[in-house]
Motif scaffolding. Sequence first.
Motif, short mmCIF file in Angstrom:
data_model
loop_
_atom_site.label_atom_id
_atom_site.label_comp_id
_atom_site.label_asym_id
_atom_site.label_seq_id
_atom_site.Cartn_x
_atom_site.Cartn_y
_atom_site.Cartn_z
N ASP A 287 0.88 -1.17 0.00
CA ASP A 287 0.00 0.00 0.00
C ASP A 287 0.92 1.22 0.00
O ASP A 287 1.92 1.23 0.73
CB ASP A 287 -0.88 -0.02 1.27
N SER B 215 0.70 3.90 1.40
CA SER B 215 0.75 4.60 2.67
C SER B 215 1.50 3.80 3.75
O SER B 215 1.53 4.19 4.91
CB SER B 215 -0.67 4.92 3.16
N SER B 216 2.10 2.68 3.36
CA SER B 216 2.77 1.80 4.33
C SER B 216 4.28 2.07 4.37
O SER B 216 4.99 1.80 3.40
CB SER B 216 2.50 0.34 3.93
N LEU C 278 -4.55 -1.36 1.96
CA LEU C 278 -4.38 -2.07 3.22
C LEU C 278 -5.65 -2.01 4.07
O LEU C 278 -5.98 -2.96 4.79
CB LEU C 278 -3.20 -1.43 3.96
N GLY C 279 -6.37 -0.89 3.98
CA GLY C 279 -7.61 -0.76 4.75
C GLY C 279 -8.59 -1.87 4.43
O GLY C 279 -9.29 -2.37 5.32
N PHE D 44 -7.20 -5.06 6.01
CA PHE D 44 -7.38 -4.96 7.46
C PHE D 44 -8.81 -5.30 7.84
O PHE D 44 -9.06 -6.05 8.78
CB PHE D 44 -7.09 -3.52 7.94
N LYS E 162 -6.31 -3.62 12.50
CA LYS E 162 -6.19 -2.17 12.36
C LYS E 162 -4.72 -1.82 12.17
O LYS E 162 -3.83 -2.64 12.41
CB LYS E 162 -6.73 -1.45 13.61
N SER E 163 -4.48 -0.60 11.76
CA SER E 163 -3.11 -0.12 11.62
C SER E 163 -2.42 -0.06 12.98
O SER E 163 -3.08 0.24 13.98
CB SER E 163 -3.13 1.27 11.00
N SER F 293 -3.06 3.00 15.05
CA SER F 293 -4.39 3.29 15.60
C SER F 293 -4.49 2.86 17.06
O SER F 293 -5.51 3.07 17.70
CB SER F 293 -5.48 2.64 14.75
N ARG G 109 1.46 3.10 18.82
CA ARG G 109 1.74 4.16 17.86
C ARG G 109 3.11 4.81 18.09
O ARG G 109 3.88 4.99 17.16
CB ARG G 109 0.64 5.24 17.95
N PRO H 297 -2.12 7.95 8.39
CA PRO H 297 -2.03 7.40 7.03
C PRO H 297 -2.95 8.17 6.08
O PRO H 297 -3.79 8.95 6.52
CB PRO H 297 -2.50 5.96 7.21
N GLY I 149 -1.63 -7.71 5.67
CA GLY I 149 -0.76 -6.60 6.04
C GLY I 149 0.15 -6.28 4.87
O GLY I 149 0.04 -6.92 3.82
#
Lengths: 205, 205
Positions: free
Chosen positions: B14, B16-17, B45-46, B49, B55-56, B59, B64, B89, B176
Motif C-alpha cells: 500500500d 501509505s505503508s 491495506l484498509g 485490514f 487495524k493499523s 491506531s 503508535r 495514514p 498486512g
Amino acid sequence: MNTESRTPIDFYFDFSSPYSYIANEWIDALAARHGRVVRRRAILLGVTFQAAELKSPVSYPIKRDYALRDFARSARFEGLPYLMPSTFPIPTQNAARVFWWLQETQGAEAAAAWTRSAFRAFFTRDIVLSDPAALRALLAESGVDAEAAEAAWSDPVWKDRLKQANEQAIAAGVFGAPFFVIDGEPFWGNDRKLQMERWLGQGPY
Amino acid sequence: MNTESRTPIDFYFDFSSPYSYIANEWIDALAARHGRVVRRRAILLGVTFQAAELKSPVSYPIKRDYALRDFARSARFEGLPYLMPSTFPIPTQNAARVFWWLQETQGAEAAAAWTRSAFRAFFTRDIVLSDPAALRALLAESGVDAEAAEAAWSDPVWKDRLKQANEQAIAAGVFGAPFFVIDGEPFWGNDRKLQMERWLGQGPY
C-alpha cells in the motif's frame, strides 16, 4: 570486557510467547558480544495486551494461519527446534511467579536457567506449563525444589511481584513480547535482532 | 541467470505503508540475486485490514509511539532517507489505480518506476499522494502523463482493477503490507528480508 560499566539489556517476555522462546536463545550471546548483561523480566502478555487494547496474533483467524507458520519458520531460521504446543496460548502466571521467586531469592542465573528450561519444555516437548503437575515435574527435572516453587507461586508475595513487573512493563511502554530496551531505546520482536546488534555495536542510528 | 524459468516474487503493498516503502527499495536486488523477478501488486491495506479484522499499528495509542520510532529506525537501518509524513495514514486509491493503469497499459517497468517515485515522494518529501493537485504534479515530475493518469484514476475500469487486486490479495491470505509470496510461501513484513533471502537461496527450511 567489563560488563558492569554498561547498562543491562532489559528483556521482557511471556512464557507462552513463541518469539520470546526464540529470542531467549540468542539474547545472552548478543549481549555478551557487546559487553552487556541481560536483565530478564517475566510478564503476562495478556495484561500488557489489555492495557494497549491489543490481542494475540492468533486471535485473528486470517493472521493465525500465518502466525503459526511463521513461529516455526522463525525458529528454524535460528536453528532451533520447535514443536507447536497442542494447548496454546496458555496462562503463564505460575511459571512467571517461579521466575521472580528464583530471581529474587537465588539470583539472575537461577532465573535464567529456569527461563530456558520452561521455554524449551513448552515449545519443543509440549509440556503444558499451566498444568500444576506438569510444572512440578519440570521444576524437579530442572533442579528446582518443586515443593518450594509451588509454595512460591501460591504466595501473595510472588503474586504481587509479578503484578509489579506487569505494571512496570506497561509504564515502560511494553505492549508485546519479546520486548527489549537498550539504553532507553525500545525494540519489539524477535525480528529486531539485527537492529539491536547494530545499536549495540555503533550506538544510536 | 534466466529469470523466466522461475516463478516471480509477489509483492503486495500500500502506498501509505512505511515498511512497504522500505521493502520496495530492496526487493528488486534481492530478487535479482536469486534469478527472480518481482510482481508488484498495489492494494489498499484498509480493505485487507477490514477483511482480517485488523487495524493499523498507529491506531493503538501505545503501539503508535513505538511504530513511529520503528518506521524511521527501520529505514535508517537500510540506509534509506525517511521523513515521517505530516498527514498519515492517507487514502491511496488514486496512486494505486495509476499503478494498475501503468502496469496494464505500459508494463511492469513503468509501474515499478511509479511505485518508487510515489513512495519516495510520500516518505521523504512529505508529498501527500491523496491530494489530487500534488499527485498530478508528482506524476508530471515522474514523466507520467498527468492528465491521462487523472482520467485513469476516475475511470471505473481502473477502479475495478484495484478492487480485483484487493480481492485477490484477501483470497491469497494477505492481511498486512509489505506481504510477499515466494512459491506459495507467505512472508509478512519488511523484517522478513533475511528469511526470504534464505528461502530463495536454499529452498524451504
